[in-house]
Design a protein around this motif. Structure first.
Motif, PDB file in Angstrom:
ATOM      1  N   LEU A 137      -7.691 -56.229  -3.723  1.00 18.04           N
ATOM      2  CA  LEU A 137      -8.706 -55.906  -2.729  1.00 18.04           C
ATOM      3  C   LEU A 137      -8.983 -57.122  -1.858  1.00 18.04           C
ATOM      4  O   LEU A 137      -9.218 -58.224  -2.367  1.00 18.04           O
ATOM      5  N   HIS A 138      -8.922 -56.922  -0.546  1.00 17.69           N
ATOM      6  CA  HIS A 138      -9.200 -57.973   0.426  1.00 17.69           C
ATOM      7  C   HIS A 138     -10.483 -57.607   1.170  1.00 17.69           C
ATOM      8  O   HIS A 138     -10.648 -56.447   1.569  1.00 17.69           O
ATOM      9  N   PRO A 139     -11.391 -58.566   1.400  1.00 15.75           N
ATOM     10  CA  PRO A 139     -12.630 -58.242   2.097  1.00 15.75           C
ATOM     11  C   PRO A 139     -12.436 -57.794   3.535  1.00 15.75           C
ATOM     12  O   PRO A 139     -13.274 -57.089   4.091  1.00 15.75           O
ATOM     13  N   ASP A 140     -11.301 -58.188   4.144  1.00 17.12           N
ATOM     14  CA  ASP A 140     -11.101 -57.827   5.545  1.00 17.12           C
ATOM     15  C   ASP A 140     -10.038 -56.747   5.746  1.00 17.12           C
ATOM     16  O   ASP A 140      -9.857 -56.285   6.866  1.00 17.12           O
ATOM     17  N   LYS A 141      -9.342 -56.342   4.711  1.00 17.41           N
ATOM     18  CA  LYS A 141      -8.263 -55.370   4.877  1.00 17.41           C
ATOM     19  C   LYS A 141      -8.423 -54.123   4.033  1.00 17.41           C
ATOM     20  O   LYS A 141      -7.842 -53.097   4.330  1.00 17.41           O
ATOM     21  N   GLY A 142      -9.103 -54.232   2.936  1.00 17.68           N
ATOM     22  CA  GLY A 142      -9.163 -53.129   1.985  1.00 17.68           C
ATOM     23  C   GLY A 142      -8.208 -53.393   0.840  1.00 17.68           C
ATOM     24  O   GLY A 142      -7.955 -54.545   0.487  1.00 17.68           O
ATOM     25  N   THR A 143      -7.637 -52.336   0.303  1.00 20.86           N
ATOM     26  CA  THR A 143      -6.831 -52.461  -0.906  1.00 20.86           C
ATOM     27  C   THR A 143      -5.354 -52.240  -0.607  1.00 20.86           C
ATOM     28  O   THR A 143      -4.977 -51.288   0.065  1.00 20.86           O
ATOM     29  N   GLU A 144      -4.538 -53.148  -1.136  1.00 19.59           N
ATOM     30  CA  GLU A 144      -3.093 -52.983  -1.099  1.00 19.59           C
ATOM     31  C   GLU A 144      -2.592 -52.971  -2.536  1.00 19.59           C
ATOM     32  O   GLU A 144      -3.302 -53.384  -3.452  1.00 19.59           O
ATOM     33  N   MET A 145      -1.377 -52.502  -2.726  1.00 20.42           N
ATOM     34  CA  MET A 145      -0.796 -52.512  -4.061  1.00 20.42           C
ATOM     35  C   MET A 145       0.477 -53.339  -4.056  1.00 20.42           C
ATOM     36  O   MET A 145       1.278 -53.257  -3.133  1.00 20.42           O
ATOM     37  N   CYS A 146       0.632 -54.128  -5.103  1.00 22.59           N
ATOM     38  CA  CYS A 146       1.849 -54.896  -5.331  1.00 22.59           C
ATOM     39  C   CYS A 146       2.682 -54.159  -6.371  1.00 22.59           C
ATOM     40  O   CYS A 146       2.172 -53.810  -7.435  1.00 22.59           O
ATOM     41  N   LEU A 147       3.936 -53.899  -6.047  1.00 21.93           N
ATOM     42  CA  LEU A 147       4.865 -53.409  -7.054  1.00 21.93           C
ATOM     43  C   LEU A 147       5.240 -54.640  -7.848  1.00 21.93           C
ATOM     44  O   LEU A 147       5.983 -55.494  -7.387  1.00 21.93           O
ATOM     45  N   TYR A 148       4.680 -54.758  -9.038  1.00 21.86           N
ATOM     46  CA  TYR A 148       4.810 -55.983  -9.812  1.00 21.86           C
ATOM     47  C   TYR A 148       6.133 -56.069 -10.553  1.00 21.86           C
ATOM     48  O   TYR A 148       6.746 -57.123 -10.597  1.00 21.86           O
ATOM     49  N   GLU A 149       6.550 -54.958 -11.139  1.00 19.73           N
ATOM     50  CA  GLU A 149       7.806 -54.993 -11.888  1.00 19.73           C
ATOM     51  C   GLU A 149       8.410 -53.601 -11.966  1.00 19.73           C
ATOM     52  O   GLU A 149       7.708 -52.610 -12.115  1.00 19.73           O
ATOM     53  N   LEU A 150       9.725 -53.566 -11.866  1.00 19.51           N
ATOM     54  CA  LEU A 150      10.503 -52.337 -12.015  1.00 19.51           C
ATOM     55  C   LEU A 150      11.642 -52.640 -12.972  1.00 19.51           C
ATOM     56  O   LEU A 150      12.333 -53.654 -12.804  1.00 19.51           O
ATOM     57  N   ALA A 151      11.836 -51.787 -13.957  1.00 22.05           N
ATOM     58  CA  ALA A 151      12.943 -51.978 -14.902  1.00 22.05           C
ATOM     59  C   ALA A 151      13.500 -50.618 -15.292  1.00 22.05           C
ATOM     60  O   ALA A 151      12.752 -49.660 -15.482  1.00 22.05           O
TER      61      ALA A 151
END
Length: 152
Positions: free
Chosen positions: A69-83
Motif C-alpha cells: 500500500l502506497h499513500p499516494d497510489k493505493g495498492t499494488e501487488m508483487c508477484l513474489y514467487e512462482l514455482a
C-alpha cells in the motif's frame, strides 16, 4: 510428460491456500522446507496470497503475491514467487498460476501487479509475457542481508 499446454479447467485445479496444512503439503515446491510458524504468519498477514495448482490432487506449482500500500497510489501487488515442479513444467501451469494471481489482484482493487525477473531467465520471462506482462524497462535489485530466512 507432454509439452503441450494443459487446459486449466480440465486438469489443473488452482486454489487459494487457506490453511497451514496446505502450505506444508506443498513444501516440495519451495526453495527450502517450510516452517509451520512461518506458514501461519504468512496466512495471517493481510494482503498475502498463495495459490496452489493441483494436478490429480498433487501440488504441482504455486504462486505468491504480496500487496503493498502506497499513500499516494493505493495498492499494488508483487508477484513474489512462482514455482512449478519439474515433471509439470512446460505444460501451461506457470501461466495459469500467473493469470490466477492477476485475477486476484484485479478483484482486490490493485492498480497493478509487478514481478522482478533476472534478464537471463528466459523461462520466467516467457511465462510472464504469455500471461500479458509487459517490460517496464531496466530493473536492478539491491538487497540488505541480515542472516535470517531459511537458516533460522
Amino acid at each position: 510428460m507432454p509439452s503441450d499446454p494443459l487446459p486449466r479447467e480440465a486438469i489443473v485445479d488452482i486454489r487459494r491456500a487457506t490453511t497451514v496444512r496446505e502450505l506444508l503439503a506443498a513444501g516440495h515446491l519451495y526453495d527450502a522446507p517450510p516452517r509451520e510458524e512461518w506458514a501461519a504468519r504468512f496466512l495471517a498477514a493481510d494482503g498475502h496470497v498463495l495459490l496452489i495448482a493441483y494436478v490429480d490432487g498433487v501440488p504441482a506449482g504455486f504462486v505468491t503475491g504480496i500487496e503493498m500500500l502506497h499513500p499516494d497510489k493505493g495498492t499494488e501487488m508483487c508477484l513474489y514467487e512462482l514455482a512449478v515442479d519439474d515433471p509439470f513444467r512446460r505444460r501451461g501451469i506457470g501461466r495459469a498460476l500467473t493469470l490466477a494471481l492477476v485475477a486476484v489482484a484485479r478483484e482486490r482493487g490493485c492498480y497493478d501487479l509487478w514481478v522482478g525477473v533476472e534478464g537471463d531467465n528466459e523461462a520466467a520471462l516467457a511465462t510472464y509475457r504469455s500471461a500479458g506482462a509487459g517490460d517496464d524497462g531496466g530493473f536492478t535489485m539491491l538487497t540488505w542481508e541480515f542472516g535470517g530466512g531459511a537458516a533460522q
